[in-house]
Design a protein around this motif. Structure first.
Motif, short mmCIF file in Angstrom:
data_model
loop_
_atom_site.label_atom_id
_atom_site.label_comp_id
_atom_site.label_asym_id
_atom_site.label_seq_id
_atom_site.Cartn_x
_atom_site.Cartn_y
_atom_site.Cartn_z
N ASP A 269 48.33 56.92 37.95
CA ASP A 269 48.59 55.69 37.21
C ASP A 269 47.54 54.63 37.55
OD1 ASP A 269 50.17 54.11 35.43
OD2 ASP A 269 50.97 53.05 37.20
N PHE A 270 47.22 54.51 38.83
CA PHE A 270 46.18 53.57 39.26
C PHE A 270 44.84 53.91 38.60
CE2 PHE A 270 42.78 52.35 42.24
CZ PHE A 270 43.01 50.99 42.31
N GLY A 271 44.50 55.19 38.56
CA GLY A 271 43.25 55.61 37.94
C GLY A 271 43.21 55.32 36.45
N ARG A 272 44.32 55.50 35.75
CA ARG A 272 44.37 55.23 34.32
C ARG A 272 44.17 53.74 34.03
NH1 ARG A 272 48.56 59.22 34.13
NH2 ARG A 272 50.10 57.59 34.57
N HIS A 273 44.62 52.89 34.90
CA HIS A 273 44.47 51.46 34.68
C HIS A 273 43.14 50.92 35.19
CE1 HIS A 273 48.52 50.91 33.22
NE2 HIS A 273 49.01 51.56 34.26
N LEU B 24 40.03 52.74 35.92
CA LEU B 24 38.77 53.31 35.44
C LEU B 24 38.25 52.65 34.16
CD1 LEU B 24 39.13 57.10 36.29
CD2 LEU B 24 37.66 55.40 37.36
N PRO B 25 39.08 52.37 33.16
CA PRO B 25 38.53 51.68 31.99
C PRO B 25 37.94 50.31 32.33
CG PRO B 25 40.65 52.64 31.44
CD PRO B 25 40.47 52.79 32.93
N ALA B 26 38.57 49.60 33.24
CA ALA B 26 38.04 48.29 33.63
C ALA B 26 36.70 48.45 34.35
CB ALA B 26 39.04 47.56 34.53
N ILE B 27 36.60 49.44 35.19
CA ILE B 27 35.33 49.67 35.90
C ILE B 27 34.22 50.03 34.92
CG2 ILE B 27 34.16 51.25 37.49
CD1 ILE B 27 36.78 51.32 39.11
N PHE B 28 34.52 50.92 33.97
CA PHE B 28 33.51 51.30 32.98
C PHE B 28 33.14 50.13 32.08
CE2 PHE B 28 35.09 55.80 33.58
CZ PHE B 28 33.96 56.20 34.26
N ARG B 29 34.10 49.28 31.74
CA ARG B 29 33.81 48.11 30.92
C ARG B 29 32.86 47.16 31.67
NH1 ARG B 29 38.55 46.01 30.64
NH2 ARG B 29 38.13 44.29 32.05
N LEU B 30 33.12 46.94 32.95
CA LEU B 30 32.24 46.08 33.75
C LEU B 30 30.84 46.66 33.89
CD1 LEU B 30 34.70 44.93 36.55
CD2 LEU B 30 33.76 43.54 34.70
N GLN B 31 30.77 47.97 34.06
CA GLN B 31 29.45 48.61 34.15
C GLN B 31 28.68 48.47 32.84
OE1 GLN B 31 30.38 52.62 35.42
NE2 GLN B 31 29.96 52.12 37.55
N ASN B 32 29.39 48.64 31.72
CA ASN B 32 28.72 48.50 30.41
C ASN B 32 28.24 47.07 30.18
OD1 ASN B 32 28.98 51.18 29.70
ND2 ASN B 32 30.92 50.88 28.63
#
Length: 84
Positions: free
Chosen positions: A11-15, A17-25
């Motif tokens: 559950d932690f990963g689902r919430h 990882l998208p935020a991490i990828f958005r910040l990287q982008n």
């Protein structure tokens, strides 16, 4: 292994990882924009600097010809600093 721990981790990963990828982008897009701005500034300085440098007499530059060269490089550098 405890199933609740695995579920919590998933559950932690689902919430997260998208935020991490958005910040990287976002970071990559900003780096790309800064790189394009740097290349445009360098190109502009080189294009604008070719004529004053080539118009100087061979040998040591005269005091009258050398005054305009720093001014031509200062103005684009100031415009670049305002954009950054």
């Amino acid at each position: 292994m405890n199933t609740t721990t695995v579920e919590q981790s998933a559950d932690f990963g689902r919430h997260t990882l998208p935020a991490i990828f958005r910040l990287q982008n976002e970071g990559f897009e900003r780096l790309l924009k800064l790189t394009e701005l740097n290349l445009a500034a360098i190109k502009g300085m080189l294009d604008g600097g070719q004529s004053p440098l080539s118009s100087l007499p061979s040998g040591l530059p005269s005091s009258t010809g050398a005054v305009g060269v720093p001014q031509q490089f200062f103005e684009p550098a100031l415009a670049y600093a305002e954009q950054v």
